[in-house]
Design a protein around this motif. Structure first.
Motif, PDB file in Angstrom:
ATOM      1  N   VAL A   1      -2.136  33.641  13.267  1.00 36.55           N
ATOM      2  CA  VAL A   1      -0.930  32.842  13.508  1.00 36.55           C
ATOM      3  C   VAL A   1      -1.245  31.403  13.140  1.00 36.55           C
ATOM      4  O   VAL A   1      -2.308  30.889  13.493  1.00 36.55           O
ATOM      5  N   GLY A   2      -0.342  30.748  12.430  1.00 35.07           N
ATOM      6  CA  GLY A   2      -0.543  29.343  12.110  1.00 35.07           C
ATOM      7  C   GLY A   2      -0.484  29.078  10.619  1.00 35.07           C
ATOM      8  O   GLY A   2      -0.249  29.972   9.803  1.00 35.07           O
ATOM      9  N   GLU A   3      -0.712  27.822  10.262  1.00 40.16           N
ATOM     10  CA  GLU A   3      -0.578  27.387   8.878  1.00 40.16           C
ATOM     11  C   GLU A   3      -1.722  27.912   8.019  1.00 40.16           C
ATOM     12  O   GLU A   3      -2.867  27.957   8.442  1.00 40.16           O
ATOM     13  N   VAL A   4      -1.351  28.326   6.790  1.00 40.81           N
ATOM     14  CA  VAL A   4      -2.349  28.812   5.844  1.00 40.81           C
ATOM     15  C   VAL A   4      -2.288  27.972   4.570  1.00 40.81           C
ATOM     16  O   VAL A   4      -1.429  27.111   4.410  1.00 40.81           O
ATOM     17  N   SER A   5      -3.211  28.205   3.656  1.00 42.73           N
ATOM     18  CA  SER A   5      -3.284  27.439   2.417  1.00 42.73           C
ATOM     19  C   SER A   5      -2.065  27.723   1.532  1.00 42.73           C
ATOM     20  O   SER A   5      -1.382  28.728   1.708  1.00 42.73           O
ATOM     21  N   PRO A   6      -1.793  26.831   0.558  1.00 41.40           N
ATOM     22  CA  PRO A   6      -0.524  26.874  -0.182  1.00 41.40           C
ATOM     23  C   PRO A   6      -0.205  28.185  -0.892  1.00 41.40           C
ATOM     24  O   PRO A   6       0.944  28.608  -0.912  1.00 41.40           O
ATOM     25  N   PHE A   7      -1.185  28.850  -1.502  1.00 40.07           N
ATOM     26  CA  PHE A   7      -0.917  30.081  -2.228  1.00 40.07           C
ATOM     27  C   PHE A   7      -1.470  31.291  -1.485  1.00 40.07           C
ATOM     28  O   PHE A   7      -2.089  32.175  -2.071  1.00 40.07           O
ATOM     29  N   SER A   8      -1.219  31.327  -0.174  1.00 44.96           N
ATOM     30  CA  SER A   8      -1.581  32.462   0.664  1.00 44.96           C
ATOM     31  C   SER A   8      -0.307  32.977   1.312  1.00 44.96           C
ATOM     32  O   SER A   8       0.465  32.191   1.871  1.00 44.96           O
ATOM     33  N   PHE A   9      -0.086  34.280   1.260  1.00 44.37           N
ATOM     34  CA  PHE A   9       1.217  34.822   1.656  1.00 44.37           C
ATOM     35  C   PHE A   9       1.052  36.058   2.536  1.00 44.37           C
ATOM     36  O   PHE A   9       0.209  36.916   2.277  1.00 44.37           O
ATOM     37  N   THR A  10       1.884  36.123   3.552  1.00 44.08           N
ATOM     38  CA  THR A  10       1.863  37.277   4.450  1.00 44.08           C
ATOM     39  C   THR A  10       2.685  38.430   3.910  1.00 44.08           C
ATOM     40  O   THR A  10       2.701  39.508   4.484  1.00 44.08           O
ATOM     41  N   ARG A  11       3.390  38.219   2.811  1.00 36.18           N
ATOM     42  CA  ARG A  11       4.156  39.298   2.196  1.00 36.18           C
ATOM     43  C   ARG A  11       3.985  39.225   0.677  1.00 36.18           C
ATOM     44  O   ARG A  11       3.583  38.195   0.134  1.00 36.18           O
ATOM     45  N   ALA A  12       4.282  40.315   0.009  1.00 39.69           N
ATOM     46  CA  ALA A  12       4.152  40.355  -1.445  1.00 39.69           C
ATOM     47  C   ALA A  12       5.150  39.404  -2.093  1.00 39.69           C
ATOM     48  O   ALA A  12       6.308  39.315  -1.672  1.00 39.69           O
ATOM     49  N   TYR A  13       4.702  38.662  -3.090  1.00 36.72           N
ATOM     50  CA  TYR A  13       5.531  37.674  -3.787  1.00 36.72           C
ATOM     51  C   TYR A  13       5.561  37.979  -5.282  1.00 36.72           C
ATOM     52  O   TYR A  13       5.496  37.069  -6.099  1.00 36.72           O
ATOM     53  N   GLY A  14       5.648  39.249  -5.626  1.00 32.44           N
ATOM     54  CA  GLY A  14       5.629  39.628  -7.031  1.00 32.44           C
ATOM     55  C   GLY A  14       7.022  39.854  -7.582  1.00 32.44           C
ATOM     56  O   GLY A  14       7.840  40.540  -6.967  1.00 32.44           O
ATOM     57  N   MET A  15       7.304  39.288  -8.769  1.00 30.39           N
ATOM     58  CA  MET A  15       8.607  39.462  -9.422  1.00 30.39           C
ATOM     59  C   MET A  15       8.468  40.340 -10.664  1.00 30.39           C
ATOM     60  O   MET A  15       7.512  40.218 -11.428  1.00 30.39           O
ATOM     61  N   ASP A  16       9.445  41.190 -10.874  1.00 32.37           N
ATOM     62  CA  ASP A  16       9.531  42.038 -12.050  1.00 32.37           C
ATOM     63  C   ASP A  16      10.185  41.239 -13.179  1.00 32.37           C
ATOM     64  O   ASP A  16      11.306  40.745 -13.023  1.00 32.37           O
ATOM     65  N   ASN A  17       9.492  41.109 -14.322  1.00 35.78           N
ATOM     66  CA  ASN A  17      10.042  40.326 -15.432  1.00 35.78           C
ATOM     67  C   ASN A  17      10.645  41.194 -16.540  1.00 35.78           C
ATOM     68  O   ASN A  17      10.829  40.742 -17.681  1.00 35.78           O
ATOM     69  N   THR A  18      10.956  42.455 -16.204  1.00 30.49           N
ATOM     70  CA  THR A  18      11.446  43.398 -17.216  1.00 30.49           C
ATOM     71  C   THR A  18      12.729  42.934 -17.872  1.00 30.49           C
ATOM     72  O   THR A  18      12.898  43.067 -19.095  1.00 30.49           O
ATOM     73  N   ARG A  19      13.669  42.366 -17.098  1.00 32.86           N
ATOM     74  CA  ARG A  19      14.937  41.967 -17.702  1.00 32.86           C
ATOM     75  C   ARG A  19      14.719  40.917 -18.790  1.00 32.86           C
ATOM     76  O   ARG A  19      15.252  41.040 -19.894  1.00 32.86           O
ATOM     77  N   ALA A  20      13.952  39.882 -18.476  1.00 33.95           N
ATOM     78  CA  ALA A  20      13.700  38.827 -19.458  1.00 33.95           C
ATOM     79  C   ALA A  20      12.979  39.376 -20.680  1.00 33.95           C
ATOM     80  O   ALA A  20      13.271  38.988 -21.823  1.00 33.95           O
ATOM     81  N   THR A  21      12.043  40.299 -20.456  1.00 38.35           N
ATOM     82  CA  THR A  21      11.305  40.899 -21.571  1.00 38.35           C
ATOM     83  C   THR A  21      12.240  41.684 -22.473  1.00 38.35           C
ATOM     84  O   THR A  21      12.178  41.579 -23.707  1.00 38.35           O
ATOM     85  N   ARG A  22      13.134  42.448 -21.874  1.00 38.00           N
ATOM     86  CA  ARG A  22      14.088  43.227 -22.675  1.00 38.00           C
ATOM     87  C   ARG A  22      15.079  42.333 -23.407  1.00 38.00           C
ATOM     88  O   ARG A  22      15.563  42.687 -24.486  1.00 38.00           O
ATOM     89  N   LEU A  23      15.365  41.170 -22.844  1.00 33.73           N
ATOM     90  CA  LEU A  23      16.258  40.224 -23.515  1.00 33.73           C
ATOM     91  C   LEU A  23      15.588  39.541 -24.701  1.00 33.73           C
ATOM     92  O   LEU A  23      16.264  38.914 -25.519  1.00 33.73           O
ATOM     93  N   GLY A  24      14.244  39.635 -24.771  1.00 33.81           N
ATOM     94  CA  GLY A  24      13.567  39.138 -25.953  1.00 33.81           C
ATOM     95  C   GLY A  24      12.496  38.095 -25.745  1.00 33.81           C
ATOM     96  O   GLY A  24      11.907  37.611 -26.714  1.00 33.81           O
ATOM     97  N   PHE A  25      12.195  37.738 -24.489  1.00 32.51           N
ATOM     98  CA  PHE A  25      11.151  36.743 -24.260  1.00 32.51           C
ATOM     99  C   PHE A  25       9.807  37.437 -24.057  1.00 32.51           C
ATOM    100  O   PHE A  25       9.716  38.451 -23.364  1.00 32.51           O
ATOM    101  N   THR A  26       8.751  36.864 -24.642  1.00 26.83           N
ATOM    102  CA  THR A  26       7.404  37.419 -24.515  1.00 26.83           C
ATOM    103  C   THR A  26       6.588  36.559 -23.559  1.00 26.83           C
ATOM    104  O   THR A  26       6.280  35.408 -23.849  1.00 26.83           O
ATOM    105  N   PHE A  27       6.230  37.129 -22.414  1.00 26.64           N
ATOM    106  CA  PHE A  27       5.426  36.414 -21.426  1.00 26.64           C
ATOM    107  C   PHE A  27       3.944  36.596 -21.703  1.00 26.64           C
ATOM    108  O   PHE A  27       3.506  37.608 -22.248  1.00 26.64           O
TER     109      PHE A  27
END
Length: 309
Positions: A258-284
């Protein structure tokens, strides 16, 4: 030769925004930057000064101008969105709002989160909340973005795209101090606080998101789109990349229930699916390919910060 596009960038004075403006100018676009006047845009851009929260001032600054595309870099609340929609309705063929992964703050999925997890047309808007209170806004960042997206999405005659941006890394001008937080602790051997159940996240390099936004200006799709590099990073891997610059330092992780943690530490998953942008034509790119460069760029400033210079 194609007719140059007329692009309005609201904000655009630092970090991602200034890189976006530079890319648009290099592509031959006619760029207008509107901000409060704290800093001038790159040479070649038209500079308009107004407080976007003041509807009268915003109308006065814009005058009779119209645009092919508006890119809103600094919309944080439904009130700001409502003002912008009223002022710019009928003046642009497309409105692009820079949003955030934080709109998914209530999603906790092992699977990467897709755009349909948060439909802006179904988000309730409460303009009566204390959005002008900096402390409230800071603690309701994701909610402010969700409601702003909703305001823009409710008018079918207002073509709108919201770019949900992953956590941004890189650049010597990273003003957040988040990587410097890790550098300071690794250099001195001070523990890095992480939650007991520490989860990974998606990231994007500052140049990549500037490129994505510039690419988006030339597209015609609408609705939400996730912008994130391929791959997930956890706090330990991020610390290893930082520790490579401090060979005599130590990486000590302190588990916090319980309490404050470092900036890029997360108690839950923070992953985003980039499939839509990829299908629209952007290359990550892949996050692990650019991570060492991003850390090196930022620690050019980070070292100065941790040594107090």
């Amino acid at each position: 030769m194609e007719t140059p596009r007329e692009v309005l960038v609201i904000g655009g004075s630092r970090y991602v925004g200034k890189r976006l403006v530079a890319r648009l100018l290099a592509a031959g676009d006619r760029v207008t930057v509107l901000n409060r006047g704290s800093s001038a845009p790159p040479p070649g851009a038209v500079h308009l000064v107004a407080d976007r929260d003041d509807e009268t001032a915003l109308r006065g600054a814009l005058g009779a101008r119209s645009f092919d595309v508006v890119v809103d870099q600094v919309c944080y609340t439904p009130r700001q969105a409502a003002i912008a929609r009223r002022v710019l309705a009928g003046r642009t063929r497309r409105y692009v709002m820079t949003s955030t992964v934080e709109v998914y703050e209530y999603e906790d999925s092992i699977a990467l989160v897709r755009e349909d997890a948060v439909d802006p047309t179904s988000v309730s808007v409460d303009p009566g909340l204390p959005w002008d209170d900096p402390a409230f806004l800071d603690s309701h960042y994701g909610e402010g973005k969700r409601q702003a997206e909703s305001v823009f999405s409710t008018d079918p005659a207002f073509p709108f795209t919201t770019v949900r941006v992953a956590h941004v890394l890189g650049g010597a001008d990273d003003f957040t101090g988040r990587l410097a937080h890790y550098a300071d602790r690794i250099r001195t051997g001070e523990p890095v606080a992480v939650p007991v159940d520490n989860q990974p996240a998606t990231y994007i390099h500052v140049e990549e998101i500037a490129g994505f936004l510039a690419w988006t200006v030339g597209q015609d799709f609408t609705g939400p789109v996730n912008a994130a590099s391929h791959g997930l990073l956890g706090t330990e891997e991020l610390c290893r990349a930082v520790a490579a610059h401090f060979p005599e330092g130590k990486t000590l992780l302190r588990l916090v229930e319980v309490g404050e943690v470092s900036p890029f530490s997360f108690t839950r998953a923070y992953g985003m699916d980039n499939t839509r942008a990829t299908r629209l034509g952007f290359t990550f790119d892949d996050v692990r390919r650019w991570l060492p460069r991003a850390v090196a760029e930022t620690l050019g400033t980070g070292r100065a910060l941790v040594h107090g210079r």
